[in-house]
Design an enzyme around this catalytic site. Structure first.
Site, PDB file in Angstrom:
ATOM      1  N   CYS A  73      -3.404  -2.119   0.255  1.00 42.08           N
ATOM      2  CA  CYS A  73      -3.114  -3.433  -0.331  1.00 42.08           C
ATOM      3  C   CYS A  73      -1.611  -3.521  -0.557  1.00 42.08           C
ATOM      4  O   CYS A  73      -0.854  -2.668  -0.086  1.00 42.08           O
ATOM      5  CB  CYS A  73      -3.902  -3.651  -1.617  1.00 42.08           C
ATOM      6  SG  CYS A  73      -3.354  -2.587  -2.978  1.00 42.08           S
ATOM      7  N   ALA A  74      -1.166  -4.517  -1.291  1.00 40.27           N
ATOM      8  CA  ALA A  74       0.279  -4.726  -1.448  1.00 40.27           C
ATOM      9  C   ALA A  74       0.923  -3.650  -2.314  1.00 40.27           C
ATOM     10  O   ALA A  74       1.956  -3.086  -1.956  1.00 40.27           O
ATOM     11  CB  ALA A  74       0.545  -6.109  -2.033  1.00 40.27           C
TER      12      ALA A  74
END
Length: 375
Positions: A73-74
């Site tokens: 994810c980020a």
């Protein structure tokens, strides 16, 4: 089962070694489409984290059981939660520590060659962003070329190999990433060199790097010859190191050529770009090993993870060096351009010293893929 954290360095090794990896990317679709972790034998499934809040049962049949699984994810938080849900379903799974933020910032040093009088040349591969920077080492001294803002990597590496950083160079005023050159120079007392034609608006002291400049590293005969090669910017300067290596900055890549539009001057600079590539570079030895400041695609990596190719090979195979018609060249170079890098104006202003963003702002400005080349 325990959910393991996989560091960017481990993923980088998998890219270099062409290993299998299945990546479950839980960022939103637009972010995934714009920029993802790339590997020759990687497989992907993208589903936004918000679609998994009620559980992962609906995607279990999309996840292989015979491959290593990495959730991305980020910033890592969402990937930990999804990885834990998958683990509860009996899958052996890891998450990317630090997320795409860490992937964007990881630098992997790779030795690319020995120099004539006992020195060495290292390439620092910023695998998630495509940036390439360099350290020339000789007799206890080091020069750094096109450094990123992750300055500790260079200063720690120089310490490790027992070298003092005495010179720092930027081949041009960068528009896609924030240079660490000035910071390293301040920390180490090194001389910071910048092409004066790119430095007309900078707010700090620098040493003017011009064609014909020779800088000695160590007390050996290793010289860095500066070769004025405008086109990507008006000041773009290449280096010939030890008569063996051509550091081409963002003028020439392995599979493409530099774009001339990041200061809004595509029409003005396209002739310079052609002159540099088709005339100035043609005068150089075809045996020089080209070391660019960026790579575009994962296929450009050599087996050891480095990025390089002989100049003669590029003259034969790089499409950007084989457009005989000048009008066609102008058309391709000015019309066939990818989107401009995120926040490129702010990045240029940061590199000029006009603005001083904090770490989070710098990180945000750089997020995304490399966009320095003509497609």
């Amino acid at each position: 089962m325990t959910v393991k954290a996989m560091e960017a360095k481990e993923v980088t090794k998998k890219v270099f070694n062409k290993e299998d990896l299945f990546i479950l990317d839980v960022r939103n679709e637009a972010d995934f489409a714009d920029w993802k972790i790339e590997g020759e034998n990687f497989n992907y499934f993208n589903i936004p984290y918000f679609d998994l809040l009620d559980g992962v049962e609906g995607i279990i049949d999309k996840i292989p059981t015979d491959k290593e699984i990495l959730v991305v994810c980020a910033k890592e938080g969402s990937s930990i939660m999804v990885a834990e849900m998958l683990s509860e379903e009996g899958l052996d799974v890891s998450y990317l520590k630090g997320g795409m933020k860490a992937w964007s910032e990881h630098l992997e040093p790779v030795k690319v060659g020995d120099l004539t009088d006992g020195g060495e040349l290292y390439q620092f591969v910023r695998i998630g962003k495509g940036c390439l920077s360099y350290m020339v080492v000789s007799n206890g001294e080091a020069a750094i070329i096109d450094s990123t803002r992750m300055t500790d990597v260079y200063t720690d590496f120089a310490k490790e190999i027992g070298s003092k950083i005495t010179h720092v160079f930027d081949t041009h005023l960068h528009a896609d990433h924030i240079s660490g050159g000035r910071t390293i120079a301040e920390q180490t007392g090194a001389t910071y060199w910048l092409p004066p034609k790119d430095a007309e608006e900078v707010t700090f002291e620098y040493a003017p790097l011009e064609g014909g400049t020779d800088v000695k590293i160590g007390n050996t005969t290793i010289n860095i010859h500066a070769l004025y090669s405008p086109g990507h910017t008006i000041g773009s300067t290449s280096f010939v190191v030890d008569e063996k290596f051509l550091l081409s900055g963002d003028i020439l890549f392995i599979d493409s050529i530099g774009r001339p539009d990041l200061a809004g001057k595509a029409e003005d600079w396209v002739a310079d770009l052609r002159e540099s590539l088709y005339n100035r570079y043609r005068e150089l030895s075809e045996d020089l090993v080209v070391l660019p400041a960026h790579f575009m695609i994962i296929d450009e990596l050599n087996d050891d993870g480095s990025v390089s190719e002989k100049l003669g090979t590029l003259f034969a195979k790089n499409h950007g060096l084989n457009i005989t018609d000048e009008d066609e060249f102008r058309k391709i170079v000015t019309e066939n351009l990818p989107p401009q890098p995120n926040a490129y104006q702010e990045i240029r202003e940061t590199n000029m010293g006009k603005i001083t963003p904090n770490e989070d702002e710098k990180r945000e400005m750089e997020i995304g893929p490399n966009r320095c080349a003509v497609r």
